[in-house]
Design a protein around this motif. Structure first.
Motif, mmCIF file in Angstrom:
data_model
loop_
_atom_site.group_PDB
_atom_site.id
_atom_site.type_symbol
_atom_site.label_atom_id
_atom_site.label_comp_id
_atom_site.label_asym_id
_atom_site.label_seq_id
_atom_site.Cartn_x
_atom_site.Cartn_y
_atom_site.Cartn_z
ATOM 1 N N ILE A 110 0.824 -1.205 0.000
ATOM 2 C CA ILE A 110 0.000 0.000 0.000
ATOM 3 C C ILE A 110 0.865 1.265 0.000
ATOM 4 O O ILE A 110 0.409 2.313 -0.474
ATOM 5 C CB ILE A 110 -1.027 0.020 1.144
ATOM 6 C CG1 ILE A 110 -0.365 0.139 2.513
ATOM 7 C CG2 ILE A 110 -1.938 -1.186 1.082
ATOM 8 C CD1 ILE A 110 -1.376 0.396 3.634
ATOM 9 N N GLN A 111 2.116 1.182 0.480
ATOM 10 C CA GLN A 111 2.976 2.357 0.389
ATOM 11 C C GLN A 111 3.279 2.685 -1.065
ATOM 12 O O GLN A 111 3.325 3.856 -1.457
ATOM 13 C CB GLN A 111 4.280 2.148 1.164
ATOM 14 C CG GLN A 111 5.118 3.417 1.291
ATOM 15 C CD GLN A 111 4.381 4.534 2.014
ATOM 16 O OE1 GLN A 111 3.956 4.361 3.148
ATOM 17 N NE2 GLN A 111 4.223 5.674 1.356
ATOM 18 N N TYR A 112 3.480 1.656 -1.872
ATOM 19 C CA TYR A 112 3.687 1.865 -3.301
ATOM 20 C C TYR A 112 2.494 2.572 -3.928
ATOM 21 O O TYR A 112 2.650 3.518 -4.719
ATOM 22 C CB TYR A 112 3.932 0.517 -3.986
ATOM 23 C CG TYR A 112 3.920 0.557 -5.495
ATOM 24 C CD1 TYR A 112 4.754 1.430 -6.204
ATOM 25 C CD2 TYR A 112 3.083 -0.282 -6.228
ATOM 26 C CE1 TYR A 112 4.748 1.462 -7.597
ATOM 27 C CE2 TYR A 112 3.061 -0.257 -7.613
ATOM 28 C CZ TYR A 112 3.895 0.616 -8.294
ATOM 29 O OH TYR A 112 3.880 0.648 -9.671
ATOM 30 N N LEU A 113 1.281 2.163 -3.558
ATOM 31 C CA LEU A 113 0.083 2.794 -4.114
ATOM 32 C C LEU A 113 -0.068 4.228 -3.622
ATOM 33 O O LEU A 113 -0.416 5.125 -4.400
ATOM 34 C CB LEU A 113 -1.147 1.965 -3.750
ATOM 35 C CG LEU A 113 -1.149 0.510 -4.239
ATOM 36 C CD1 LEU A 113 -2.416 -0.211 -3.795
ATOM 37 C CD2 LEU A 113 -0.990 0.431 -5.755
ATOM 38 N N LEU A 114 0.199 4.475 -2.344
ATOM 39 C CA LEU A 114 0.118 5.840 -1.817
ATOM 40 C C LEU A 114 1.195 6.738 -2.417
ATOM 41 O O LEU A 114 0.972 7.934 -2.634
ATOM 42 C CB LEU A 114 0.239 5.820 -0.297
ATOM 43 C CG LEU A 114 -0.909 5.172 0.479
ATOM 44 C CD1 LEU A 114 -0.570 5.105 1.966
ATOM 45 C CD2 LEU A 114 -2.211 5.939 0.266
ATOM 46 N N ASP A 115 2.353 6.196 -2.674
ATOM 47 C CA ASP A 115 3.443 6.963 -3.285
ATOM 48 C C ASP A 115 3.131 7.363 -4.715
ATOM 49 O O ASP A 115 3.653 8.371 -5.206
ATOM 50 C CB ASP A 115 4.738 6.131 -3.309
ATOM 51 C CG ASP A 115 5.445 6.064 -1.972
ATOM 52 O OD1 ASP A 115 5.042 6.780 -1.039
ATOM 53 O OD2 ASP A 115 6.415 5.286 -1.873
ATOM 54 N N SER A 116 2.300 6.571 -5.395
ATOM 55 C CA SER A 116 2.234 6.646 -6.848
ATOM 56 C C SER A 116 0.895 7.049 -7.437
ATOM 57 O O SER A 116 0.833 7.386 -8.631
ATOM 58 C CB SER A 116 2.622 5.272 -7.430
ATOM 59 O OG SER A 116 3.845 4.809 -6.884
ATOM 60 N N ALA A 117 -0.189 7.009 -6.665
ATOM 61 C CA ALA A 117 -1.521 7.220 -7.237
ATOM 62 C C ALA A 117 -2.284 8.297 -6.489
ATOM 63 O O ALA A 117 -2.142 8.457 -5.270
ATOM 64 C CB ALA A 117 -2.320 5.912 -7.214
ATOM 65 N N ALA A 118 -3.141 9.019 -7.226
ATOM 66 C CA ALA A 118 -3.974 10.069 -6.637
ATOM 67 C C ALA A 118 -5.403 9.617 -6.410
ATOM 68 O O ALA A 118 -6.110 10.198 -5.585
ATOM 69 C CB ALA A 118 -3.958 11.310 -7.533
ATOM 70 N N THR A 119 -5.830 8.600 -7.156
ATOM 71 C CA THR A 119 -7.217 8.141 -7.095
ATOM 72 C C THR A 119 -7.250 6.619 -7.077
ATOM 73 O O THR A 119 -6.247 5.954 -7.382
ATOM 74 C CB THR A 119 -8.022 8.637 -8.314
ATOM 75 O OG1 THR A 119 -7.462 8.046 -9.502
ATOM 76 C CG2 THR A 119 -7.985 10.154 -8.427
ATOM 77 N N VAL A 120 -8.414 6.072 -6.771
ATOM 78 C CA VAL A 120 -8.576 4.617 -6.795
ATOM 79 C C VAL A 120 -8.313 4.058 -8.195
ATOM 80 O O VAL A 120 -7.568 3.082 -8.331
ATOM 81 C CB VAL A 120 -9.975 4.219 -6.281
ATOM 82 C CG1 VAL A 120 -10.266 2.756 -6.578
ATOM 83 C CG2 VAL A 120 -10.082 4.488 -4.787
ATOM 84 N N PRO A 121 -8.879 4.630 -9.286
ATOM 85 C CA PRO A 121 -8.569 4.074 -10.614
ATOM 86 C C PRO A 121 -7.076 4.097 -10.936
ATOM 87 O O PRO A 121 -6.554 3.142 -11.520
ATOM 88 C CB PRO A 121 -9.358 4.979 -11.568
ATOM 89 C CG PRO A 121 -10.522 5.451 -10.752
ATOM 90 C CD PRO A 121 -9.959 5.655 -9.373
ATOM 91 N N GLU A 122 -6.377 5.166 -10.548
ATOM 92 C CA GLU A 122 -4.934 5.209 -10.787
ATOM 93 C C GLU A 122 -4.228 4.097 -10.018
ATOM 94 O O GLU A 122 -3.298 3.458 -10.532
ATOM 95 C CB GLU A 122 -4.361 6.568 -10.371
ATOM 96 C CG GLU A 122 -4.623 7.687 -11.347
ATOM 97 C CD GLU A 122 -3.871 8.972 -10.955
ATOM 98 O OE1 GLU A 122 -2.949 8.900 -10.112
ATOM 99 O OE2 GLU A 122 -4.225 10.032 -11.496
ATOM 100 N N ALA A 123 -4.651 3.864 -8.790
ATOM 101 C CA ALA A 123 -4.039 2.802 -7.993
ATOM 102 C C ALA A 123 -4.295 1.432 -8.619
ATOM 103 O O ALA A 123 -3.398 0.578 -8.670
ATOM 104 C CB ALA A 123 -4.566 2.848 -6.560
ATOM 105 N N LEU A 124 -5.500 1.208 -9.108
ATOM 106 C CA LEU A 124 -5.825 -0.073 -9.725
ATOM 107 C C LEU A 124 -5.012 -0.290 -11.003
ATOM 108 O O LEU A 124 -4.625 -1.423 -11.317
ATOM 109 C CB LEU A 124 -7.320 -0.160 -10.017
ATOM 110 C CG LEU A 124 -8.244 -0.155 -8.793
ATOM 111 C CD1 LEU A 124 -9.710 -0.225 -9.223
ATOM 112 C CD2 LEU A 124 -7.910 -1.289 -7.833
ATOM 113 N N ASP A 125 -4.739 0.776 -11.734
ATOM 114 C CA ASP A 125 -3.919 0.656 -12.940
ATOM 115 C C ASP A 125 -2.503 0.200 -12.619
ATOM 116 O O ASP A 125 -1.815 -0.377 -13.472
ATOM 117 C CB ASP A 125 -3.858 1.998 -13.678
ATOM 118 C CG ASP A 125 -5.155 2.332 -14.401
ATOM 119 O OD1 ASP A 125 -5.981 1.418 -14.607
ATOM 120 O OD2 ASP A 125 -5.350 3.516 -14.746
ATOM 121 N N LEU A 126 -2.059 0.457 -11.392
ATOM 122 C CA LEU A 126 -0.695 0.089 -10.996
ATOM 123 C C LEU A 126 -0.562 -1.396 -10.657
ATOM 124 O O LEU A 126 0.560 -1.895 -10.519
ATOM 125 C CB LEU A 126 -0.263 0.917 -9.785
ATOM 126 C CG LEU A 126 -0.069 2.413 -10.008
ATOM 127 C CD1 LEU A 126 0.147 3.122 -8.678
ATOM 128 C CD2 LEU A 126 1.122 2.660 -10.940
#
Length: 332
Positions: A110-126
């Motif tokens: 989840i640190q990777y997702l918080l570091d890299s995404a602004a929204t839920v769709p952006e996080a899912l793309d990762l």
């Protein structure tokens, strides 16, 4: 083993509460991490745990998180208004290691997702950019699933079952606990609703029979019921009080009937609330009578700024504690 509750129907703020239920202290530290940090997803507390093709990245967003054992992130939010929560799921199985995909030790997921995404769709793309790699910490295998939400109220639940990634993406997915898998939890919730209606309870009332034990299924159904009844708050104080009330209701008291065997039940170590509208983070340790909070906007998150930490296990801490954080080396 943890509960997450999202309140995204209020006109006042988007709030997410969670409990951390565990048999020992996870050594929680409130940690502010700036942008521009170089990350190695193949290390765990300084040791290499992904030898082949570890995920490497640079943090795009600053974040305020609670760390676990100094080796990863259990909970937190970033400056863009994305929050993430790591909860235990015994049946988690990402499948055999594929060295062709960058590996990410799961405590940094989840640190990777918080570091890299602004929204839920952006996080899912990762999710396609890496493969989570289970690790062991303090004798416990980190088999987890993840809940995400953002400032718009969007929500997603991510699980890996038998090597298959399952994503539940919809604003309606507001509750998460632990075992069984999310598909099964939703089925059991529908069954509980039908049972209650079959008893003649078509409206919420104090006569509606609710599951009252501390296992994951009962907590899921109880949290779903009470969170759906939250009244519109008049201000920030009422909003946070509302989500905390439901979160406390889903907590596991000391001395609760622990369940032995495959799916354990442990007491609640702490509770948090992420205010995604105002970028505030609330923390409540079960062994302390005080509620703490910090405002992410009060910290320097620019590249090169120091990481800032606060150990919440201090009986003198109460209320706004943003000014009590001190510079510290980034924990990972």
């Amino acid at each position: 083993m943890c509960t997450r509750i999202l309140w995204n129907t209020s006109n006042h703020a988007v709030l997410a509460g969670r409990t951390m239920d565990w048999p020992e202290s996870t050594e929680p530290v409130l940690t502010v991490l700036p942008r521009g940090l170089e990350r190695d997803g193949g290390t765990l507390a300084g040791a290499t745990v992904v030898d082949d093709n570890p995920l490497l990245w640079t943090s795009r967003f600053g974040s305020l998180v609670t760390t676990v054992y100094g080796a990863g992130t259990a909970d937190g939010l970033n400056e863009a208004g994305l929050a993430a929560h790591m909860l235990y799921l015994d049946s988690t199985d990402p499948g055999p290691r594929d060295p062709g995909r960058p590996g990410l030790q799961i405590a940094l997921w989840i640190q990777y997702l918080l570091d890299s995404a602004a929204t839920v769709p952006e996080a899912l793309d990762l999710l396609d950019t890496c493969q989570p790699v289970p690790v062991e910490m303090h004798g416990f295998r980190a088999t987890v699933h993840v809940a995400l939400e953002d400032a718009s109220g969007d929500s997603a639940i991510i699980e890996y079952i038998a090597g298959e990634r399952r994503v539940h993406h919809d604003r309606s997915y507001t509750i998460m606990t632990n075992e069984p898998s999310y598909d099964e939890q939703l089925r059991l919730l529908r069954e509980q609703v039908r049972t209650v209606q079959g008893l003649g309870h078509d409206r919420p009332s104090s006569e509606v029979p609710l599951p009252g034990n501390v296992n994951a299924v009962d907590r899921f159904q109880r949290a779903a019921y009470f969170s759906a009844l939250l009244p519109e708050p008049a201000d920030d104080r009422q909003a946070v009080a509302g989500i905390l009330a439901v979160t406390r209701n889903a907590s596991v008291p000391f001395g609760a009937p622990y369940r032995e065997g495959r799916f354990h039940t442990y007491n609640t170590e702490y509770r948090t609330v992420c205010d995604l509208t105002n970028r505030r983070y609330f923390f409540e340790l079960s062994t302390s009578p005080n509620l703490l909070w910090a405002e992410l906007d009060r910290f320097d998150l620019s590249p090169g700024a120091p990481a800032m930490t606060l150990h919440p296990d201090d009986i003198d801490l109460a209320g706004s504690v943003s000014a009590r954080f001190t510079p510290s080396p980034a924990p990972f």
